[in-house]
Design a protein around this motif. Structure first.
Motif, mmCIF file in Angstrom:
data_model
loop_
_atom_site.group_PDB
_atom_site.id
_atom_site.type_symbol
_atom_site.label_atom_id
_atom_site.label_comp_id
_atom_site.label_asym_id
_atom_site.label_seq_id
_atom_site.Cartn_x
_atom_site.Cartn_y
_atom_site.Cartn_z
ATOM 1 N N HIS A 40 19.609 8.259 15.591
ATOM 2 C CA HIS A 40 19.933 6.869 15.923
ATOM 3 C C HIS A 40 18.685 6.059 16.266
ATOM 4 N N SER A 41 17.528 6.517 15.823
ATOM 5 C CA SER A 41 16.292 5.798 16.102
ATOM 6 C C SER A 41 16.315 4.423 15.463
ATOM 7 N N THR A 42 15.689 3.485 16.118
ATOM 8 C CA THR A 42 15.584 2.126 15.601
ATOM 9 C C THR A 42 14.355 2.021 14.708
ATOM 10 N N THR A 43 14.270 0.917 13.989
ATOM 11 C CA THR A 43 13.064 0.699 13.187
ATOM 12 C C THR A 43 11.843 0.566 14.101
ATOM 13 N N GLN A 44 12.047 0.042 15.303
ATOM 14 C CA GLN A 44 10.933 -0.054 16.262
ATOM 15 C C GLN A 44 10.464 1.348 16.668
ATOM 16 N N ASP A 45 11.415 2.263 16.898
ATOM 17 C CA ASP A 45 11.057 3.646 17.234
ATOM 18 C C ASP A 45 10.220 4.269 16.123
ATOM 19 N N ILE A 46 10.626 4.053 14.889
ATOM 20 C CA ILE A 46 9.921 4.642 13.741
ATOM 21 C C ILE A 46 8.561 3.969 13.558
ATOM 22 N N TYR A 65 8.276 -5.122 6.085
ATOM 23 C CA TYR A 65 7.669 -5.561 4.833
ATOM 24 C C TYR A 65 7.947 -4.546 3.726
ATOM 25 N N TYR A 66 7.876 -3.263 4.086
ATOM 26 C CA TYR A 66 8.132 -2.201 3.109
ATOM 27 C C TYR A 66 9.621 -1.910 2.945
ATOM 28 N N PHE A 67 10.351 -2.000 4.014
ATOM 29 C CA PHE A 67 11.793 -1.707 4.004
ATOM 30 C C PHE A 67 12.488 -2.848 4.745
ATOM 31 N N ASP A 91 0.858 -1.183 0.000
ATOM 32 C CA ASP A 91 0.000 0.000 0.000
ATOM 33 C C ASP A 91 0.900 1.240 0.000
ATOM 34 N N ASN A 92 0.812 2.039 -1.068
ATOM 35 C CA ASN A 92 1.663 3.232 -1.178
ATOM 36 C C ASN A 92 1.441 4.212 -0.034
ATOM 37 N N SER A 93 0.213 4.290 0.493
ATOM 38 C CA SER A 93 -0.037 5.246 1.575
ATOM 39 C C SER A 93 0.659 4.811 2.867
ATOM 40 N N THR A 94 0.757 3.506 3.096
ATOM 41 C CA THR A 94 1.476 3.019 4.282
ATOM 42 C C THR A 94 2.968 3.258 4.122
ATOM 43 N N GLU A 95 3.483 3.005 2.943
ATOM 44 C CA GLU A 95 4.905 3.252 2.673
ATOM 45 C C GLU A 95 5.229 4.729 2.860
ATOM 46 N N LYS A 96 4.359 5.593 2.348
ATOM 47 C CA LYS A 96 4.557 7.045 2.500
ATOM 48 C C LYS A 96 4.481 7.450 3.967
ATOM 49 N N VAL A 115 16.569 4.278 5.591
ATOM 50 C CA VAL A 115 17.422 5.459 5.658
ATOM 51 C C VAL A 115 17.847 5.891 4.256
ATOM 52 N N GLU A 116 18.169 4.921 3.399
ATOM 53 C CA GLU A 116 18.563 5.246 2.022
ATOM 54 C C GLU A 116 17.429 5.944 1.284
ATOM 55 N N GLN A 117 16.192 5.463 1.459
ATOM 56 C CA GLN A 117 15.055 6.097 0.789
ATOM 57 C C GLN A 117 14.803 7.502 1.327
ATOM 58 N N VAL A 118 14.887 7.661 2.641
ATOM 59 C CA VAL A 118 14.711 8.980 3.251
ATOM 60 C C VAL A 118 15.787 9.923 2.732
#
Length: 195
Positions: free
Chosen positions: A27-33, A46-48, A5-10, A55-58
């Motif tokens: 230094h946030s973790t994926t859990q933090d995000i 699933y998306y990243f 779902d593009n909206s979830t990825e966004k 981080v690369e996409q951001v």
């Protein structure tokens, strides 16, 4: 899982940008995000597949946005002085909204390397450097290497914002008082850098 779902990825990317660029939590973790986005870590992965991919996409998005802002100002048909004033407005406003974006970008460039920023020579920058040279030839700017002019301009704009937490403490300024100082700074930069 089914189709992405593009909206979830966004949502995940926008949340990561907020965490990194606004809150300064580099230094946030994926859990933090995931928690900040209100999604599970499994869904984020699933998306990243990894934090590095996120981080690369951001980073890519932020560089494209930064380059887009820079190019739109440098390519404008405004007279040179107005162009510089507009550049100062655009960059200070952007950096005030996202105070840690530049730190994030520099950190990533130092980690991965500069090749991820500019894949080819930036002709827009070269054109702007020639405009600076022409202004110097016409006596409108102090003579110097045009690269120094641009470095001075960006330093005057970015450094106070990158070091904002330090300055707020040093000068005992509230967030609103610091914003007022930065808004005053727009004119001061023009006065310092333009004759």
């Amino acid at each position: 899982m089914g189709i992405k779902d593009n909206s979830t990825e966004k949502l995940i990317i926008d949340t990561a940008k907020r965490v990194y660029f606004v809150e300064g939590k580099l230094h946030s973790t994926t859990q933090d995000i995931a928690d900040a986005a209100g999604v599970s870590r499994t869904l984020l992965h699933y998306y990243f597949r990894s934090k590095d991919q996120l981080v690369e996409q951001v980073f890519k998005d932020a560089m494209q946005e930064t380059n887009g802002r820079l190019e739109s100002v440098m390519n404008s048909d405004l007279p040179f002085k107005k162009k510089v004033e507009h550049m100062i407005d655009v960059f200070l406003d952007q950096t005030m909204r996202y105070p840690y974006q530049e730190v994030f970008l520099i950190t990533q460039i130092n980690s991965v390397g500069p090749q991820i920023c500019f894949e080819e020579k930036n002709t827009k920058v070269n054109t702007f450097l020639k405009q600076i040279e022409t202004e110097m030839d016409n006596g409108n700017l102090t003579r110097m290497n045009p690269i120094h002019f641009m470095m001075n301009l960006f330093s005057l704009m970015m450094y106070p914002l990158i070091t904002a937490p330090l300055y707020k403490q040093f000068f005992n300024l509230s967030d609103d008082e610091f914003k007022d100082v930065i808004n005053e700074r727009k004119k001061l930069i023009c006065d310092m850098i333009l004759k």
